[in-house]
Design a protein around this motif. Structure first.
Motif, mmCIF file in Angstrom:
data_model
loop_
_atom_site.group_PDB
_atom_site.id
_atom_site.type_symbol
_atom_site.label_atom_id
_atom_site.label_comp_id
_atom_site.label_asym_id
_atom_site.label_seq_id
_atom_site.Cartn_x
_atom_site.Cartn_y
_atom_site.Cartn_z
ATOM 1 N N PRO A 140 46.604 33.337 34.050
ATOM 2 C CA PRO A 140 46.374 34.763 34.306
ATOM 3 C C PRO A 140 46.573 35.162 35.759
ATOM 4 O O PRO A 140 46.469 36.345 36.088
ATOM 5 C CB PRO A 140 44.916 34.951 33.891
ATOM 6 C CG PRO A 140 44.285 33.638 34.194
ATOM 7 C CD PRO A 140 45.342 32.596 33.910
ATOM 8 N N ARG A 141 46.846 34.214 36.633
ATOM 9 C CA ARG A 141 47.023 34.534 38.035
ATOM 10 C C ARG A 141 48.410 35.122 38.275
ATOM 11 O O ARG A 141 49.341 34.863 37.529
ATOM 12 C CB ARG A 141 46.827 33.288 38.893
ATOM 13 C CG ARG A 141 45.414 32.725 38.810
ATOM 14 C CD ARG A 141 45.323 31.362 39.473
ATOM 15 N NE ARG A 141 46.137 30.366 38.790
ATOM 16 C CZ ARG A 141 46.144 29.068 39.094
ATOM 17 N NH1 ARG A 141 45.384 28.632 40.083
ATOM 18 N NH2 ARG A 141 46.905 28.238 38.427
ATOM 19 N N GLY A 142 48.508 35.897 39.336
ATOM 20 C CA GLY A 142 49.785 36.500 39.671
ATOM 21 C C GLY A 142 49.654 38.003 39.819
ATOM 22 O O GLY A 142 48.626 38.595 39.463
ATOM 23 N N PRO A 143 50.682 38.654 40.339
ATOM 24 C CA PRO A 143 50.595 40.103 40.572
ATOM 25 C C PRO A 143 50.520 40.871 39.269
ATOM 26 O O PRO A 143 51.188 40.547 38.283
ATOM 27 C CB PRO A 143 51.902 40.412 41.316
ATOM 28 C CG PRO A 143 52.844 39.315 40.912
ATOM 29 C CD PRO A 143 51.987 38.097 40.745
ATOM 30 N N ALA A 144 49.695 41.925 39.251
ATOM 31 C CA ALA A 144 49.557 42.747 38.048
ATOM 32 C C ALA A 144 50.874 43.389 37.659
ATOM 33 O O ALA A 144 51.140 43.618 36.478
ATOM 34 C CB ALA A 144 48.485 43.815 38.276
ATOM 35 N N SER A 145 51.733 43.654 38.655
ATOM 36 C CA SER A 145 53.008 44.305 38.368
ATOM 37 C C SER A 145 53.936 43.431 37.542
ATOM 38 O O SER A 145 54.881 43.929 36.933
ATOM 39 C CB SER A 145 53.701 44.690 39.676
ATOM 40 O OG SER A 145 53.953 43.534 40.467
ATOM 41 N N ALA A 146 53.668 42.114 37.514
ATOM 42 C CA ALA A 146 54.521 41.209 36.738
ATOM 43 C C ALA A 146 54.241 41.290 35.253
ATOM 44 O O ALA A 146 55.062 40.878 34.433
ATOM 45 C CB ALA A 146 54.338 39.772 37.233
ATOM 46 N N GLY A 147 53.076 41.804 34.864
ATOM 47 C CA GLY A 147 52.727 41.920 33.454
ATOM 48 C C GLY A 147 52.180 40.622 32.894
ATOM 49 O O GLY A 147 52.022 39.612 33.579
ATOM 50 N N GLY A 148 51.874 40.644 31.604
ATOM 51 C CA GLY A 148 51.216 39.513 30.959
ATOM 52 C C GLY A 148 49.716 39.734 30.971
ATOM 53 O O GLY A 148 49.230 40.810 30.613
ATOM 54 N N TRP A 149 48.975 38.713 31.390
ATOM 55 C CA TRP A 149 47.530 38.861 31.483
ATOM 56 C C TRP A 149 47.150 39.907 32.528
ATOM 57 O O TRP A 149 47.755 39.980 33.595
ATOM 58 C CB TRP A 149 46.866 37.546 31.857
ATOM 59 C CG TRP A 149 46.832 36.504 30.783
ATOM 60 C CD1 TRP A 149 47.481 35.305 30.786
ATOM 61 C CD2 TRP A 149 46.085 36.556 29.564
ATOM 62 N NE1 TRP A 149 47.198 34.607 29.640
ATOM 63 C CE2 TRP A 149 46.337 35.343 28.866
ATOM 64 C CE3 TRP A 149 45.239 37.496 28.988
ATOM 65 C CZ2 TRP A 149 45.779 35.053 27.633
ATOM 66 C CZ3 TRP A 149 44.676 37.211 27.745
ATOM 67 C CH2 TRP A 149 44.938 35.999 27.085
ATOM 68 N N VAL A 150 46.136 40.694 32.219
ATOM 69 C CA VAL A 150 45.539 41.642 33.159
ATOM 70 C C VAL A 150 44.112 41.189 33.413
ATOM 71 O O VAL A 150 43.315 41.070 32.473
ATOM 72 C CB VAL A 150 45.541 43.071 32.585
ATOM 73 C CG1 VAL A 150 44.765 44.010 33.502
ATOM 74 C CG2 VAL A 150 46.958 43.576 32.382
ATOM 75 N N ARG A 151 43.787 40.913 34.662
ATOM 76 C CA ARG A 151 42.417 40.503 34.994
ATOM 77 C C ARG A 151 41.550 41.749 35.127
ATOM 78 O O ARG A 151 41.848 42.654 35.907
ATOM 79 C CB ARG A 151 42.394 39.678 36.282
ATOM 80 C CG ARG A 151 43.112 38.348 36.156
ATOM 81 C CD ARG A 151 42.781 37.408 37.308
ATOM 82 N NE ARG A 151 43.139 37.967 38.586
ATOM 83 C CZ ARG A 151 44.348 37.898 39.143
ATOM 84 N NH1 ARG A 151 45.330 37.297 38.486
ATOM 85 N NH2 ARG A 151 44.584 38.420 40.328
ATOM 86 N N THR A 152 40.477 41.803 34.356
ATOM 87 C CA THR A 152 39.534 42.907 34.391
ATOM 88 C C THR A 152 38.279 42.460 35.138
ATOM 89 O O THR A 152 38.126 41.280 35.470
ATOM 90 C CB THR A 152 39.168 43.358 32.975
ATOM 91 O OG1 THR A 152 38.438 42.300 32.316
ATOM 92 C CG2 THR A 152 40.427 43.663 32.154
ATOM 93 N N THR A 153 37.359 43.398 35.372
ATOM 94 C CA THR A 153 36.139 43.031 36.081
ATOM 95 C C THR A 153 35.262 42.092 35.269
ATOM 96 O O THR A 153 34.389 41.417 35.827
ATOM 97 C CB THR A 153 35.322 44.278 36.444
ATOM 98 O OG1 THR A 153 35.037 45.021 35.251
ATOM 99 C CG2 THR A 153 36.076 45.153 37.435
ATOM 100 N N ASP A 154 35.479 42.023 33.952
ATOM 101 C CA ASP A 154 34.627 41.168 33.122
ATOM 102 C C ASP A 154 35.418 40.187 32.275
ATOM 103 O O ASP A 154 34.853 39.541 31.394
ATOM 104 C CB ASP A 154 33.731 42.027 32.217
ATOM 105 C CG ASP A 154 34.538 42.914 31.276
ATOM 106 O OD1 ASP A 154 35.631 43.363 31.672
ATOM 107 O OD2 ASP A 154 34.091 43.148 30.130
#
Length: 496
Positions: A140-154
């Motif tokens: 799930p690591r990596g820039p949000a702009s790349a797409g795939g997993w999105v890390r949320t606050t929870d």
């Protein structure tokens, strides 16, 4: 749909063949170096893979509770082979593969760009069904702009559009190859897991729980969704007894309820315009994350929390955004684009119904919005191409594909079509489109042909100008509408 396993007789035959070849000292001719393949999509030429049709995915993921750690994963793929293959290419990147098997036998594998290239112990023949198992991590690591997993606050959610599902799991990552999905996710028992489709199992194992979900309609990889977090699932009933389930942070339950309670009414509104809702369930997933967009993941649309929490957004606007993603369940999810150049069929229709809903509920009139779009249309076409032939996205920023021309620019083409053929014919066309291509894929040419058939006359030349020309045609019924000069600064639109 159950997973399609290779018959034991075939697996035994394969093992025998390998053993016989080994004992005889036979050596296969050396294959060329692994290469990335694609199906030649105009915008993503290396996306997707030739030679097979995926029938079903079974994803097994284990989440530790820390959204900056890779998830352990096993992806099982059942596919129908459509050409003789010595190698099978899968789209996959941003994860580590530790083992691959094909029909129960260990297979060699290598990476080539963003492809996982699998060499089965025995080549597979056209007409056979093949079962592939990949053991890997999902990072799930990596820039949000790349797409795939999105890390949320929870926890985590997914945003795979347009070409990022293969950052999560090995796949044939193109909407032309829809398949059935099973999700099996193990997470700490304090967390809640929700995925596309209906829940079919929840089993507690000490400190962890395994959740199972299945879809009952085929789905494109870019529409896959898994939510893991400190969430509450709210249940209600939609039209005709449709189960509606929404996923929100437990702390936000009261804040979100007034918005979520409106979903059954939105469903009824859409059904009056285009016909029955096409899937087994629907719901809204509200993620506490910064994505910059909302997303129509099948049966469980993804929204940013701030859309509902920011008091500056008027009620009609928030409602119309909810309707936009709901409309995608018909346009883009049930009827998926054959190529990414057909994206206007998704976004143009979703924007159309968003705009019609806004007009009926306190927002600007449809005519006002379309007149403004007409003024900007030549600029949009100069900036990103015409609606049905958009320019490729920026390589380092794939969501740049989601430009104004495929949103309001495409809705403008639909407005012109309605002006040309009349409201009754337009409504019949919309019903026929979603009913005739349900659970399938379709092209711009399919839509143009159906429009002509519905109207009772050939509309090819008329729609060609609206969909493919560099200059915007004259608007039927509005000879006074004018387009602004192309050197005016272009507008921007968020994807969704």
């Amino acid at each position: 749909m159950p997973l399609l396993r290779t018959p034991p007789s075939r697996a035994r035959w394969l093992r025998s063949a390998v053993l016989v070849a080994a004992s005889a000292g036979l050596v296969a001719a050396a294959l060329p170096a692994p290469q990335p393949l694609g199906i030649g999509d105009p915008l993503f030429p290396e996306l997707g893979n030739p030679g097979y049709d995926v029938l079903a995915y079974d994803l097994d993921l284990t989440y530790t509770g820390v959204n900056t750690e890779p998830l352990a994963a096993v992806t099982r793929i059942d596919a129908l082979v459509t050409a003789d293959l010595e190698r099978i290419n899968l789209d996959f990147t941003h994860g580590t593969v530790s083992a691959v098997s094909v029909d129960g036998l260990p297979a060699a594998y290598a990476t080539a760009d963003e492809d996982l290239v699998v060499t089965p112990a025995v080549p597979v023949d056209a007409g056979e069904r093949v079962h592939i198992v990949v053991t890997h991590t999902s990072d799930p690591r990596g820039p949000a702009s790349a797409g795939g997993w999105v890390r949320t606050t929870d926890g985590l959610a997914m945003a795979n559009q347009a070409n990022a599902a293969h950052r999560v799991f090995p796949s044939n990552d193109h909407p032309a190859d829809k398949a059935y999905f099973t999700f099996r996710v193990t997470a700490p028992q304090t967390l809640t897991v929700v995925a596309n489709g209906l829940r079919t199992g929840r089993v507690r194992h000490g400190a962890t729980t395994t959740w199972t979900y299945r879809v009952t309609h085929p789905m494109a990889t870019e529409l896959a969704q898994i939510s893991i977090g400190d969430s509450t699932v709210l249940h209600r009933e939609g039209p005709h007894g449709l189960p509606v389930r929404d996923v929100v942070r437990t702390a936000d339950r009261e804040l979100m309820e007034p918005w979520l309670a409106r979903t059954p009414g939105h469903l009824e509104w859409m059904e009056r315009r285009v016909g029955p809702y096409p899937f087994e369930t629907y719901g809204v997933l509200v993620a506490d994350a910064s994505t910059g967009f909302e997303l129509e993941t099948q049966t469980l649309s993804l929204f940013e929390r701030r859309l509902f929490a920011d008091p500056r957004y008027p009620r009609w606007y928030v409602d119309s955004v909810l309707v936009h993603e709901l409309a995608h369940q018909w346009f883009g999810d049930s009827v998926s684009p054959r190529t990414w150049s057909d994206l206007w069929l998704n976004e143009g229709h979703a924007t159309w119904y968003e705009a019609v809903y806004a007009e009926e509920n306190g927002g600007p009139t449809l005519e006002r919005r379309m007149k403004a779009a007409y003024a900007a249309s030549d600029r949009w076409r100069a900036d990103g191409g015409p609606p049905a032939a958009p320019d490729p996205p920026t390589p380092s920023h794939q969501i740049s594909l989601f430009r104004p021309v495929v949103y309001d620019g495409a809705a403008l083409a639909l407005y012109a079509l309605r002006e040309e053929i009349g409201d009754d014919a337009f409504r019949r066309l919309e019903h026929r489109w979603v009913a005739g291509h349900r659970d399938s894929t379709a092209t711009t040419a399919d839509f143009v042909a159906l429009a002509g058939e519905t109207a009772g006359r050939d509309l090819t030349a008329f729609l060609h100008g609206w969909l493919y020309e560099k200059k915007t045609p004259a608007m039927p019924g509005h000879p006074d509408w004018r387009s602004d000069p192309v050197d005016t600064a272009p507008d921007t639109v968020k994807p969704g």
